[in-house]
Write a protein that holds these residues in place. Structure first.
Motif, PDB file in Angstrom:
ATOM      1  N   ASN A 123       0.843  -1.184   0.000  1.00 36.62           N
ATOM      2  CA  ASN A 123       0.000   0.000   0.000  1.00 36.62           C
ATOM      3  C   ASN A 123       0.884   1.242   0.000  1.00 36.62           C
ATOM      4  OD1 ASN A 123      -2.669  -1.367   0.381  1.00 36.62           O
ATOM      5  ND2 ASN A 123      -1.636  -2.114   2.204  1.00 36.62           N
ATOM      6  N   ALA A 124       0.443   2.272  -0.711  1.00 41.88           N
ATOM      7  CA  ALA A 124       1.301   3.433  -0.953  1.00 41.88           C
ATOM      8  C   ALA A 124       0.869   4.626  -0.120  1.00 41.88           C
ATOM      9  CB  ALA A 124       1.260   3.809  -2.430  1.00 41.88           C
ATOM     10  N   ILE A 125       1.851   5.423   0.277  1.00 44.33           N
ATOM     11  CA  ILE A 125       1.605   6.668   1.010  1.00 44.33           C
ATOM     12  C   ILE A 125       2.400   7.767   0.316  1.00 44.33           C
ATOM     13  CG2 ILE A 125       1.830   7.890   3.200  1.00 44.33           C
ATOM     14  CD1 ILE A 125       1.682   5.202   4.620  1.00 44.33           C
ATOM     15  N   THR A 126       1.744   8.903   0.097  1.00 46.66           N
ATOM     16  CA  THR A 126       2.432  10.014  -0.551  1.00 46.66           C
ATOM     17  C   THR A 126       1.966  11.322   0.060  1.00 46.66           C
ATOM     18  OG1 THR A 126       3.025  10.975  -2.692  1.00 46.66           O
ATOM     19  CG2 THR A 126       0.729  10.313  -2.390  1.00 46.66           C
ATOM     20  N   CYS A 127       2.586  12.417  -0.347  1.00 48.72           N
ATOM     21  CA  CYS A 127       2.225  13.749   0.162  1.00 48.72           C
ATOM     22  C   CYS A 127       1.233  14.428  -0.778  1.00 48.72           C
ATOM     23  CB  CYS A 127       3.471  14.626   0.293  1.00 48.72           C
ATOM     24  SG  CYS A 127       4.649  14.032   1.531  1.00 48.72           S
ATOM     25  N   SER A 128       0.496  15.360  -0.244  1.00 47.17           N
ATOM     26  CA  SER A 128      -0.476  16.107  -1.036  1.00 47.17           C
ATOM     27  C   SER A 128       0.202  16.853  -2.184  1.00 47.17           C
ATOM     28  CB  SER A 128      -1.197  17.112  -0.141  1.00 47.17           C
ATOM     29  OG  SER A 128      -1.981  18.001  -0.910  1.00 47.17           O
ATOM     30  N   LEU A 129      -0.525  16.936  -3.295  1.00 46.65           N
ATOM     31  CA  LEU A 129      -0.089  17.837  -4.357  1.00 46.65           C
ATOM     32  C   LEU A 129      -0.185  19.278  -3.875  1.00 46.65           C
ATOM     33  CD1 LEU A 129      -1.928  16.361  -7.481  1.00 46.65           C
ATOM     34  CD2 LEU A 129       0.422  15.928  -6.741  1.00 46.65           C
ATOM     35  N   LEU A 130       0.638  20.125  -4.430  1.00 45.66           N
ATOM     36  CA  LEU A 130       0.494  21.552  -4.219  1.00 45.66           C
ATOM     37  C   LEU A 130      -0.456  22.119  -5.263  1.00 45.66           C
ATOM     38  CD1 LEU A 130       4.193  22.544  -3.443  1.00 45.66           C
ATOM     39  CD2 LEU A 130       2.357  21.880  -1.849  1.00 45.66           C
ATOM     40  N   ASP A 131      -0.991  23.281  -4.998  1.00 43.93           N
ATOM     41  CA  ASP A 131      -1.952  23.906  -5.903  1.00 43.93           C
ATOM     42  C   ASP A 131      -1.352  24.031  -7.298  1.00 43.93           C
ATOM     43  OD1 ASP A 131      -4.172  25.223  -6.855  1.00 43.93           O
ATOM     44  OD2 ASP A 131      -3.471  27.190  -6.204  1.00 43.93           O
ATOM     45  N   GLY A 132      -2.031  23.455  -8.294  1.00 42.10           N
ATOM     46  CA  GLY A 132      -1.568  23.550  -9.677  1.00 42.10           C
ATOM     47  C   GLY A 132      -0.654  22.422 -10.106  1.00 42.10           C
ATOM     48  N   ASP A 133      -0.244  21.553  -9.184  1.00 47.24           N
ATOM     49  CA  ASP A 133       0.604  20.420  -9.561  1.00 47.24           C
ATOM     50  C   ASP A 133      -0.164  19.446 -10.467  1.00 47.24           C
ATOM     51  OD1 ASP A 133       2.767  21.311  -8.183  1.00 47.24           O
ATOM     52  OD2 ASP A 133       2.605  19.889  -6.517  1.00 47.24           O
ATOM     53  N   THR A 134       0.576  18.747 -11.322  1.00 52.59           N
ATOM     54  CA  THR A 134      -0.015  17.708 -12.165  1.00 52.59           C
ATOM     55  C   THR A 134      -0.041  16.389 -11.393  1.00 52.59           C
ATOM     56  OG1 THR A 134       0.815  18.754 -14.176  1.00 52.59           O
ATOM     57  CG2 THR A 134       0.198  16.422 -14.326  1.00 52.59           C
ATOM     58  N   PRO A 135      -1.197  15.746 -11.292  1.00 51.02           N
ATOM     59  CA  PRO A 135      -1.267  14.467 -10.563  1.00 51.02           C
ATOM     60  C   PRO A 135      -0.315  13.440 -11.160  1.00 51.02           C
ATOM     61  CG  PRO A 135      -3.472  15.309 -11.012  1.00 51.02           C
ATOM     62  CD  PRO A 135      -2.513  16.175 -11.796  1.00 51.02           C
ATOM     63  N   SER A 136       0.214  12.587 -10.310  1.00 53.61           N
ATOM     64  CA  SER A 136       1.069  11.486 -10.753  1.00 53.61           C
ATOM     65  C   SER A 136       0.424  10.162 -10.355  1.00 53.61           C
ATOM     66  CB  SER A 136       2.465  11.604 -10.149  1.00 53.61           C
ATOM     67  OG  SER A 136       2.400  11.590  -8.732  1.00 53.61           O
ATOM     68  N   ALA A 137       0.684   9.131 -11.154  1.00 54.62           N
ATOM     69  CA  ALA A 137       0.030   7.842 -10.947  1.00 54.62           C
ATOM     70  C   ALA A 137       0.854   6.944 -10.036  1.00 54.62           C
ATOM     71  CB  ALA A 137      -0.208   7.149 -12.282  1.00 54.62           C
ATOM     72  N   THR A 138       0.149   6.237  -9.165  1.00 53.50           N
ATOM     73  CA  THR A 138       0.740   5.153  -8.390  1.00 53.50           C
ATOM     74  C   THR A 138       0.177   3.848  -8.928  1.00 53.50           C
ATOM     75  OG1 THR A 138       1.006   6.495  -6.389  1.00 53.50           O
ATOM     76  CG2 THR A 138       0.928   4.094  -6.100  1.00 53.50           C
ATOM     77  N   SER A 139       1.068   2.904  -9.272  1.00 57.47           N
ATOM     78  CA  SER A 139       0.646   1.654  -9.901  1.00 57.47           C
ATOM     79  C   SER A 139       0.847   0.476  -8.958  1.00 57.47           C
ATOM     80  CB  SER A 139       1.439   1.420 -11.202  1.00 57.47           C
ATOM     81  OG  SER A 139       1.157   2.440 -12.140  1.00 57.47           O
ATOM     82  N   PHE A 140      -0.093  -0.452  -9.030  1.00 56.23           N
ATOM     83  CA  PHE A 140      -0.030  -1.676  -8.242  1.00 56.23           C
ATOM     84  C   PHE A 140      -0.040  -2.863  -9.200  1.00 56.23           C
ATOM     85  CE2 PHE A 140      -2.148   1.538  -5.652  1.00 56.23           C
ATOM     86  CZ  PHE A 140      -1.405   1.503  -4.476  1.00 56.23           C
ATOM     87  N   ASP A 141       0.889  -3.789  -8.988  1.00 56.98           N
ATOM     88  CA  ASP A 141       1.029  -4.946  -9.873  1.00 56.98           C
ATOM     89  C   ASP A 141      -0.053  -5.985  -9.586  1.00 56.98           C
ATOM     90  OD1 ASP A 141       3.298  -3.862 -11.040  1.00 56.98           O
ATOM     91  OD2 ASP A 141       4.642  -4.801  -9.582  1.00 56.98           O
ATOM     92  N   VAL A 142      -0.658  -6.483 -10.672  1.00 62.19           N
ATOM     93  CA  VAL A 142      -1.650  -7.555 -10.600  1.00 62.19           C
ATOM     94  C   VAL A 142      -1.076  -8.779 -11.299  1.00 62.19           C
ATOM     95  CG1 VAL A 142      -3.984  -8.274 -11.273  1.00 62.19           C
ATOM     96  CG2 VAL A 142      -3.547  -5.904 -10.568  1.00 62.19           C
ATOM     97  N   VAL A 143      -1.275  -9.963 -10.705  1.00 61.12           N
ATOM     98  CA  VAL A 143      -0.695 -11.199 -11.235  1.00 61.12           C
ATOM     99  C   VAL A 143      -1.782 -12.252 -11.427  1.00 61.12           C
ATOM    100  CG1 VAL A 143       0.938 -13.063 -10.827  1.00 61.12           C
ATOM    101  CG2 VAL A 143       1.502 -10.741 -10.105  1.00 61.12           C
ATOM    102  N   PHE A 144      -1.852 -12.813 -12.644  1.00 57.74           N
ATOM    103  CA  PHE A 144      -2.734 -13.938 -12.949  1.00 57.74           C
ATOM    104  C   PHE A 144      -1.887 -15.202 -13.045  1.00 57.74           C
ATOM    105  CE2 PHE A 144      -4.928 -10.267 -14.559  1.00 57.74           C
ATOM    106  CZ  PHE A 144      -6.281 -10.517 -14.349  1.00 57.74           C
TER     107      PHE A 144
END
Length: 241
Positions: A123-144
């Motif tokens: 599970n991921a933890i990050t800090c808040s974006l600042l006003d006007g920042d571009t969102p960044s993606a957090t990815s989680f691996d899925v396995v079949f």
């Protein structure tokens, strides 16, 4: 030199006769339909179908005389991981029989789907974006594991405001990722997005069990991951002198 050329031609010809015309992967328990297509000019009277493994018939198809046959790859008849050969021949209106054509079919297990090992995919933890920042993606691996790709996965996303949406995603192979974006957290507490795996199906329509019961808490479950965004620190003003 002529003998060498003749030998090469015979080798190529022999390889063409013995080579499997088609190969296919199927999921254990799935049903597939196969259709024989005679060459133009052949008037079919009836067809012969056969499934063999190591030269031995696997199931009795002697009553199947039409141009198409439907086969269910049930565990009672087929073993996971084994390859079987489905053969077809046509008998024409004069009573003559064709060479057989065939497909080599490998039976894959039903398997399961889960998020990858928590040790590397936590599970991921990050800090808040600042006003006007571009969102960044957090990815989680899925396995079949097991089953025929591509897989269609259904999952739920509960956003940081408590709204839940159901989403579908196609995975071309046995591994892939689910991604969520971070955001600007202007409240004074952590905000969390939760992703929950709900169900999945193989290319040939078989259900893929979702592994859920590794732990009793959200932190350890194999079907749940979270992204938590910490609140944004705030300076109210600057003291001037």
């Amino acid at each position: 030199m002529k003998r060498l050329i003749l030998l090469l031609m015979l080798t190529v010809s022999f390889a063409g006769v013995t080579m499997a015309q088609q190969v296919q992967d199927v999921t254990l328990g799935s049903t597939h339909t196969y259709t024989a297509n005679p060459e133009a000019g052949t008037t079919a009277n009836e067809y012969k179908w056969q499934i063999v493994s190591g030269g031995v018939d696997v199931i009795d198809l002697t009553t199947e005389k039409g141009a198409a046959v439907s086969i269910t790859f049930a565990a009672a008849d087929f073993a996971e991981g084994n390859t079987y050969q489905l053969r077809s021949q046509v008998i024409d209106n004069t009573g003559c029989i064709s060479e057989y054509v065939y497909v080599d079919i490998t039976v894959l297990g039903v398997g399961n789907v889960m998020f990858a090992d928590l040790n590397t995919n936590d599970n991921a933890i990050t800090c808040s974006l600042l006003d006007g920042d571009t969102p960044s993606a957090t990815s989680f691996d899925v396995v079949f594991s097991g089953g025929v790709a591509p897989f269609e996965l259904t999952y739920e996303v509960e956003d940081h405001e408590g709204n839940t949406t159901t989403q579908k995603q196609t995975f071309p192979a046995s591994t892939g990722t689910i991604s969520v974006n971070d955001w600007e957290n202007t409240v004074k507490v952590d905000q969390t997005v939760t992703i929950t795996l709900i169900s999945a199906v193989t290319k040939d329509g078989q259900n893929v069990p979702v592994i859920t019961t590794d732990a009793t808490s959200i932190v350890g479950k194999n079907n749940i991951r979270t992204l938590t965004v910490r609140p944004k620190p705030v300076i109210t003003n600057l003291t001037l002198n």
